[in-house]
Design an enzyme around this catalytic site. Structure first.
Site, PDB file in Angstrom:
ATOM      1  N   VAL A 172       0.500 -24.989  44.438  1.00 47.11           N
ATOM      2  CA  VAL A 172       1.534 -24.817  45.462  1.00 47.11           C
ATOM      3  C   VAL A 172       1.132 -25.538  46.739  1.00 47.11           C
ATOM      4  O   VAL A 172       1.961 -26.217  47.378  1.00 47.11           O
ATOM      5  CB  VAL A 172       1.799 -23.322  45.732  1.00 47.11           C
ATOM      6  CG1 VAL A 172       2.872 -23.155  46.798  1.00 47.11           C
ATOM      7  CG2 VAL A 172       2.224 -22.612  44.455  1.00 47.11           C
ATOM      8  N   CYS A 173      -0.121 -25.422  47.132  1.00 48.04           N
ATOM      9  CA  CYS A 173      -0.599 -26.080  48.353  1.00 48.04           C
ATOM     10  C   CYS A 173      -0.446 -27.595  48.257  1.00 48.04           C
ATOM     11  O   CYS A 173      -0.123 -28.262  49.246  1.00 48.04           O
ATOM     12  CB  CYS A 173      -2.061 -25.728  48.612  1.00 48.04           C
ATOM     13  SG  CYS A 173      -2.367 -23.974  48.864  1.00 48.04           S
ATOM     14  N   THR A 174      -0.669 -28.148  47.080  1.00 47.03           N
ATOM     15  CA  THR A 174      -0.514 -29.588  46.881  1.00 47.03           C
ATOM     16  C   THR A 174       0.903 -30.025  47.214  1.00 47.03           C
ATOM     17  O   THR A 174       1.120 -31.017  47.935  1.00 47.03           O
ATOM     18  CB  THR A 174      -0.860 -29.965  45.432  1.00 47.03           C
ATOM     19  OG1 THR A 174      -2.221 -29.622  45.169  1.00 47.03           O
ATOM     20  CG2 THR A 174      -0.661 -31.457  45.183  1.00 47.03           C
TER      21      THR A 174
END
Length: 237
Positions: free
Chosen positions: A71-73
């Site tokens: 998700v952070c990517t």
């Protein structure tokens, strides 16, 4: 100074019975209107002193759990893809996470390969999670070893203007952050308020009794009073 909440009270002064696990001591709970504190941190762009770096700009300061996570990517790639919009709005981004500088730099190379975007804003290393804890980014019931997804919008006077909080496995919507930023900047320019689902250029609200001449000065149009408490105007530009 610490504040201990032993017996919080409701609207009618009745005691609210909280479970003992919810009673806690806090040093600072960030709230809209607070002056955001100064701090020093190591980033992918080198050492950073927050107030000096932010001077004269709006800031989007946000936390995310860790480098090399799915998700952070997508979030970092999305925020980086709006680079021109951030610059137009005079906004600087600063990411905060527990991952090391080396981990983040390697990860940013991967993001560039996957999404064809450059991560052109500093990403800070908070390996001890000291800043994440201070800024209320740690929600232990959601994740006890890494921050949630928390966003702050901070204006050029270092005043906190917006707080968003998202759970670990739900990505932020970047254009919603920009939408709120545009609303805040319009509010500062004109004193107007924004209705539900407002987008830039939409009808806005006049929340006060200013003279119609002032409405025309600020919006290039006259207002319409739909009810005693609902006054609207359609900006011309």
């Amino acid at each position: 100074m610490s504040i201990q909440f032993f017996a919080p009270r409701g609207a009618d002064n009745q005691i609210v019975k909280l479970p003992s696990t919810l009673r806690r001591t806090v040093r600072w709970l960030p709230q809209i209107g607070d002056i955001f504190p100064d701090f020093n941190v190591e980033t992918t762009a080198g050492p950073l002193n927050f107030w000096k770096w932010a001077e004269g700009h709006w800031v989007h300061l946000f936390s995310h759990p860790a480098a090399n996570t799915p998700v952070c990517t997508t979030e970092i790639a999305s925020i980086a893809s709006y680079s021109a919009a951030w610059k137009t709005a005079n906004v600087k981004n600063l990411a905060l996470t527990g991952s090391t500088i080396e981990e983040q730099e390697q990860w940013h190379d991967d993001i560039a390969r996957l999404f064809n975007v450059d991560v052109d804003f500093p990403c800070a290393q908070d390996t001890g999670l000291r800043l994440s804890k201070l800024f209320g980014m740690m929600h232990e019931k959601e994740a006890d070893t890494y921050p949630i997804r928390k966003s702050f919008l901070i204006d050029p006077s270092m005043r906190l203007r917006m707080i968003f909080e998202y759970p670990v496995f739900i990505g932020r919507r970047t254009d919603e952050i920009l939408r709120v930023l545009q609303a805040l900047q319009m509010r500062d320019r004109t004193g107007a308020a924004t209705p539900s689902d407002w987008e830039e250029g939409d009808i806005t609200l006049i929340p006060d009794d200013r003279p119609e001449a002032h409405v025309w000065r600020d919006f290039g149009a006259n207002s319409t009073r739909l009810s005693p408490y609902l006054r609207v105007v359609q900006p011309t530009d």
